[in-house]
Design a protein around this motif. Structure first.
Motif, PDB file in Angstrom:
ATOM      1  N   GLY A 101       0.822  -1.204   0.000  1.00  0.00           N
ATOM      2  CA  GLY A 101       0.000   0.000   0.000  1.00  0.00           C
ATOM      3  C   GLY A 101       0.858   1.256   0.000  1.00  0.00           C
ATOM      4  O   GLY A 101       0.564   2.234  -0.688  1.00  0.00           O
ATOM      5  N   ILE A 102       1.966   1.223   0.782  1.00  0.00           N
ATOM      6  CA  ILE A 102       2.885   2.361   0.821  1.00  0.00           C
ATOM      7  C   ILE A 102       3.538   2.552  -0.540  1.00  0.00           C
ATOM      8  O   ILE A 102       3.631   3.667  -1.058  1.00  0.00           O
ATOM      9  CB  ILE A 102       3.964   2.133   1.895  1.00  0.00           C
ATOM     10  CG1 ILE A 102       3.313   2.103   3.272  1.00  0.00           C
ATOM     11  CG2 ILE A 102       5.028   3.212   1.816  1.00  0.00           C
ATOM     12  CD1 ILE A 102       4.293   1.789   4.370  1.00  0.00           C
ATOM     13  N   VAL A 112       1.323   4.344  -2.829  1.00  0.00           N
ATOM     14  CA  VAL A 112       1.261   5.784  -2.589  1.00  0.00           C
ATOM     15  C   VAL A 112       2.435   6.475  -3.266  1.00  0.00           C
ATOM     16  O   VAL A 112       2.278   7.452  -4.018  1.00  0.00           O
ATOM     17  CB  VAL A 112       1.278   6.092  -1.075  1.00  0.00           C
ATOM     18  CG1 VAL A 112       1.446   7.587  -0.853  1.00  0.00           C
ATOM     19  CG2 VAL A 112       0.010   5.609  -0.420  1.00  0.00           C
ATOM     20  N   VAL A 123      -4.592   8.017  -2.800  1.00  0.00           N
ATOM     21  CA  VAL A 123      -4.770   7.722  -1.380  1.00  0.00           C
ATOM     22  C   VAL A 123      -5.905   6.728  -1.173  1.00  0.00           C
ATOM     23  O   VAL A 123      -5.781   5.762  -0.410  1.00  0.00           O
ATOM     24  CB  VAL A 123      -5.021   9.026  -0.601  1.00  0.00           C
ATOM     25  CG1 VAL A 123      -5.442   8.722   0.822  1.00  0.00           C
ATOM     26  CG2 VAL A 123      -3.765   9.884  -0.605  1.00  0.00           C
ATOM     27  N   ALA A 124      -7.018   6.913  -1.884  1.00  0.00           N
ATOM     28  CA  ALA A 124      -8.154   6.007  -1.706  1.00  0.00           C
ATOM     29  C   ALA A 124      -7.806   4.591  -2.181  1.00  0.00           C
ATOM     30  O   ALA A 124      -8.089   3.610  -1.491  1.00  0.00           O
ATOM     31  CB  ALA A 124      -9.364   6.540  -2.463  1.00  0.00           C
ATOM     32  N   SER A 143      -4.832   3.264  -2.418  1.00  0.00           N
ATOM     33  CA  SER A 143      -3.869   2.685  -1.491  1.00  0.00           C
ATOM     34  C   SER A 143      -4.552   2.210  -0.209  1.00  0.00           C
ATOM     35  O   SER A 143      -4.236   1.142   0.317  1.00  0.00           O
ATOM     36  CB  SER A 143      -2.791   3.717  -1.171  1.00  0.00           C
ATOM     37  OG  SER A 143      -2.148   3.367   0.019  1.00  0.00           O
ATOM     38  N   ALA A 144      -5.512   2.989   0.285  1.00  0.00           N
ATOM     39  CA  ALA A 144      -6.216   2.610   1.510  1.00  0.00           C
ATOM     40  C   ALA A 144      -6.944   1.283   1.304  1.00  0.00           C
ATOM     41  O   ALA A 144      -6.861   0.378   2.141  1.00  0.00           O
ATOM     42  CB  ALA A 144      -7.210   3.699   1.912  1.00  0.00           C
ATOM     43  N   ILE A 145      -7.621   1.164   0.173  1.00  0.00           N
ATOM     44  CA  ILE A 145      -8.395  -0.059  -0.073  1.00  0.00           C
ATOM     45  C   ILE A 145      -7.472  -1.263  -0.256  1.00  0.00           C
ATOM     46  O   ILE A 145      -7.676  -2.325   0.343  1.00  0.00           O
ATOM     47  CB  ILE A 145      -9.324   0.142  -1.293  1.00  0.00           C
ATOM     48  CG1 ILE A 145     -10.421   1.157  -0.919  1.00  0.00           C
ATOM     49  CG2 ILE A 145      -9.947  -1.172  -1.732  1.00  0.00           C
ATOM     50  CD1 ILE A 145     -11.231   1.669  -2.069  1.00  0.00           C
ATOM     51  N   THR A 185      -4.361  -1.634   0.828  1.00  0.00           N
ATOM     52  CA  THR A 185      -3.720  -1.959   2.108  1.00  0.00           C
ATOM     53  C   THR A 185      -4.667  -2.756   2.999  1.00  0.00           C
ATOM     54  O   THR A 185      -4.280  -3.763   3.590  1.00  0.00           O
ATOM     55  CB  THR A 185      -3.304  -0.677   2.846  1.00  0.00           C
ATOM     56  OG1 THR A 185      -2.524   0.123   1.965  1.00  0.00           O
ATOM     57  CG2 THR A 185      -2.493  -0.999   4.087  1.00  0.00           C
ATOM     58  N   GLY A 186      -5.910  -2.318   3.080  1.00  0.00           N
ATOM     59  CA  GLY A 186      -6.892  -3.000   3.908  1.00  0.00           C
ATOM     60  C   GLY A 186      -7.129  -4.428   3.440  1.00  0.00           C
ATOM     61  O   GLY A 186      -7.118  -5.370   4.228  1.00  0.00           O
ATOM     62  N   VAL A 189     -13.244  -2.666   4.694  1.00  0.00           N
ATOM     63  CA  VAL A 189     -12.314  -1.600   4.304  1.00  0.00           C
ATOM     64  C   VAL A 189     -13.092  -0.320   3.990  1.00  0.00           C
ATOM     65  O   VAL A 189     -12.748   0.776   4.437  1.00  0.00           O
ATOM     66  CB  VAL A 189     -11.473  -1.993   3.071  1.00  0.00           C
ATOM     67  CG1 VAL A 189     -10.489  -0.894   2.730  1.00  0.00           C
ATOM     68  CG2 VAL A 189     -10.732  -3.285   3.327  1.00  0.00           C
ATOM     69  N   LEU A 190     -14.179  -0.508   3.211  1.00  0.00           N
ATOM     70  CA  LEU A 190     -14.990   0.649   2.822  1.00  0.00           C
ATOM     71  C   LEU A 190     -15.529   1.346   4.074  1.00  0.00           C
ATOM     72  O   LEU A 190     -15.498   2.573   4.190  1.00  0.00           O
ATOM     73  CB  LEU A 190     -16.142   0.187   1.929  1.00  0.00           C
ATOM     74  CG  LEU A 190     -16.980   1.294   1.288  1.00  0.00           C
ATOM     75  CD1 LEU A 190     -16.125   2.101   0.323  1.00  0.00           C
ATOM     76  CD2 LEU A 190     -18.184   0.717   0.568  1.00  0.00           C
ATOM     77  N   ALA A 224     -14.213   1.207   7.109  1.00  0.00           N
ATOM     78  CA  ALA A 224     -13.104   1.826   7.843  1.00  0.00           C
ATOM     79  C   ALA A 224     -12.719   3.159   7.201  1.00  0.00           C
ATOM     80  O   ALA A 224     -12.442   4.148   7.896  1.00  0.00           O
ATOM     81  CB  ALA A 224     -11.902   0.887   7.869  1.00  0.00           C
ATOM     82  N   LEU A 225     -12.721   3.184   5.862  1.00  0.00           N
ATOM     83  CA  LEU A 225     -12.394   4.425   5.142  1.00  0.00           C
ATOM     84  C   LEU A 225     -13.437   5.502   5.446  1.00  0.00           C
ATOM     85  O   LEU A 225     -13.107   6.644   5.774  1.00  0.00           O
ATOM     86  CB  LEU A 225     -12.339   4.129   3.640  1.00  0.00           C
ATOM     87  CG  LEU A 225     -11.843   5.230   2.716  1.00  0.00           C
ATOM     88  CD1 LEU A 225     -10.400   5.572   3.023  1.00  0.00           C
ATOM     89  CD2 LEU A 225     -11.959   4.803   1.257  1.00  0.00           C
TER      90      LEU A 225
END
Lengths: 223, 318
Positions: free
Chosen positions: A8-9, A12, A26-27, A29-31, A33-34, A44-45, A47-48
């Motif tokens: 995920g990093i 980014v 960012v979005a 990567s967040a998904i 990573t989760g 994940v959704l 948590a976001l």
């Protein structure tokens, strides 16, 4: 140990490097990573969404935009420029060094939100800096005027970052205290905040020297 | 009690206003994208607590979709011209600064009054969010003062505010989005993994090397996460406490405080710290989105070296 979420990093870094829209980077990567961390998509959704909703206070500062907008309509930036061009001996360097000191001192007193990019830099500090630079140098070409404005924003950041930790009750000092307490190391906020002073002085000297250098460069290029 | 909720209502109204003013802006070819974007943001501020986590998640995806598909645009609607502004500036003089200064002044006096008078105990303002509430109050007082004095049309504040908001665009919600990303990173265990990696590459026995790796680790992790707060607990657990404090006997106050400040040098150099680095570039309408970062690197690197010296000298030699 699950190393997969680190991808995920990487996403980014890659996304920013390839200049995709940062919000999208960012979005995604967040998904990713989760999902790699073992959550299912709906979790994940959620948590976001939860993280976004809980952090709305971050975006609150923009309620100043209508006021700043009205005042700009009635010539606030022009007034800021006029004021600076009347002060004899005003230079970008001296102006921004003054602002740096103001920002550091007030942040050290716990007043870090009294100034900022929307509240002070755009309507006041940046136009003043440009006006001072024009006095020193004559008409500014675009790269120079961009550089002066960027330096105004940079000075705001340096001032607040390296002043705020001198204040006892600031979040970062409390975070240090809390983290170390978890290892059985008991410190008072005062013991920590005094050690922010040497760095604050270094920041003032280093950034101040760069501002004086900017003055010299502007003078050197004067017509 | 005045809490953040009150402020969210005010902010929601401002964003709804920006949406209305975007809808009326025929000079913006993508105006409906802007209307939708600011409208969704207003929805989030007003009703976020009633949407549920999944509902908020869908709202986030919609915001991202609008920005990612480049559906946001800027108009070139008429504010006042440069000449008009100069005339106004002459006419109103330095008093123009007063409404602008009301905002910081309210925050300043209000914070002092709140902390040093019985005001704290009567429960008028939620102590957790005093400064933000006072910032909002200052903005409202400044707005009313400007109305009373300059007598603009009723819609002027949302038009002018909307013009500024359109020029910031998607960058306006990036900091909030990054905060949400931080929460997901934490839930997926990214921090602990990085900490374990960092701890495994630390050579034992060399204090100066360990100090340098601690500081650089703070910088690198701060640049990835966009703020030093996320990096500190991880680097403290990986290097700061077990190696620098416990094994090498460093001064814990120095290791803690200056370690955090080394991280702040990283904040100066990363687009992930969007509220400090990307938003100001948008606000100042710089051509280079990374112009502010470029202006900061030459301060951040010498200051990082200074922090490493302070960590070593004050932490181990004093």
């Amino acid at each position: 140990m699950n190393y997969l979420p680190l991808l995920g990093i990487a996403l980014v870094v890659l996304g920013f490097a390839l200049r995709f829209n940062p919000l999208l980077v960012v979005a995604v990567s967040a998904i990713v990573t989760g999902l790699l961390g073992g959550m299912d998509f709906l979790k994940v959704l959620g948590a976001l969404g939860h993280g976004f909703n809980e952090n709305r206070f971050v975006t609150i500062t923009y309620i100043v935009l209508p006021v700043i907008g009205i005042l700009e309509r009635f010539g606030l930036q022009e007034r800021a420029r006029a004021l600076i061009s009347k002060i004899r001996g005003a230079t970008v360097g001296r102006l921004l060094i003054g602002y740096l000191a103001f920002r550091q001192v007030f942040a050290a007193l716990g007043l870090k939100d009294i100034a900022g990019p929307a509240q002070t830099v755009r309507p006041l500090v940046a136009p003043m800096a440009v006006a001072a630079a024009e006095r020193q140098h004559g008409e500014l070409d675009e790269p120079t005027s961009e550089r002066v404005k960027a330096m105004a924003a940079a000075t705001d950041n340096v001032g607040v970052f390296f002043g705020e930790d001198i204040f006892l009750a600031i979040a970062s000092i409390l975070l240090i205290q809390g983290s170390l307490k978890g290892f059985g190391i008991e410190l008072t906020p005062f013991q920590l905040s005094v050690w922010a002073i040497p760095t604050a002085i270094c920041a003032f000297v280093i950034h101040g020297a760069r501002l004086l250098l900017l003055d010299r460069q502007l003078r050197g290029g004067a017509k | 009690m005045i809490t953040l909720q009150w402020l969210y209502v005010v902010a929601g109204a401002a964003f709804a206003g920006f949406a209305v003013s975007s809808a009326r802006d025929a000079t913006n070819p993508k105006r409906w994208g802007n209307v939708l974007f600011w409208g969704l943001l207003a929805t989030s501020f007003w009703f976020g607590d009633f949407l549920g986590d999944i509902g908020n998640g869908l709202l986030v995806l919609a915001l991202v979709g609008i920005a990612g598909a480049h559906l946001l645009g800027k108009g070139h609607r008429q504010s006042t011209s440069r000449t008009e502004r100069e005339a106004f500036s002459e006419r109103f003089g330095n008093r123009l600064f007063l409404p602008a200064l009301i905002i910081p002044f309210t925050a300043f006096v209000g914070t002092l009054a709140f902390n040093y008078t019985p005001l704290k105990d009567i429960g008028l303002i939620d102590p957790k969010s005093v400064t933000l509430v006072l910032l909002g109050l200052g903005a409202i007082i400044a707005l009313l003062t400007s109305y009373a004095w300059l007598r603009p049309a009723l819609k002027t504040p949302i038009d002018e505010g909307g013009r500024l908001a359109d020029s910031i665009g998607w960058a306006l919600v990036l900091p909030q989005m990054l905060a949400a990303l931080g929460a997901i990173f934490a839930a997926a265990g990214v921090g602990t993994t990085i900490g374990a990696l960092a701890a495994s590459i630390i050579p034992h026995g060399s204090i100066i090397l360990a100090v340098i790796l601690y500081a650089l680790g703070m910088v690198a992790f701060t640049m990835i996460m966009g703020n030093a707060f996320a990096a500190f607990p991880v680097m403290a657990a990986a290097i700061g406490v077990p190696i620098l404090i416990q094994a090498d006997g460093g001064n814990p106050a120095v290791i803690g405080a200056v370690g955090m400040l080394a991280g702040f040098c990283g904040t100066l150099m990363t687009p992930m710290a969007a509220n400090f680095n990307i938003v100001p570039a948008a606000l100042l309408e710089l051509k280079d989105q990374h112009g502010v970062i470029r202006a900061q690197v030459a301060t951040a690197i010498p200051l990082l070296i200074a922090n490493i010296v302070i960590l070593y000298v004050a932490g181990f030699r004093l």
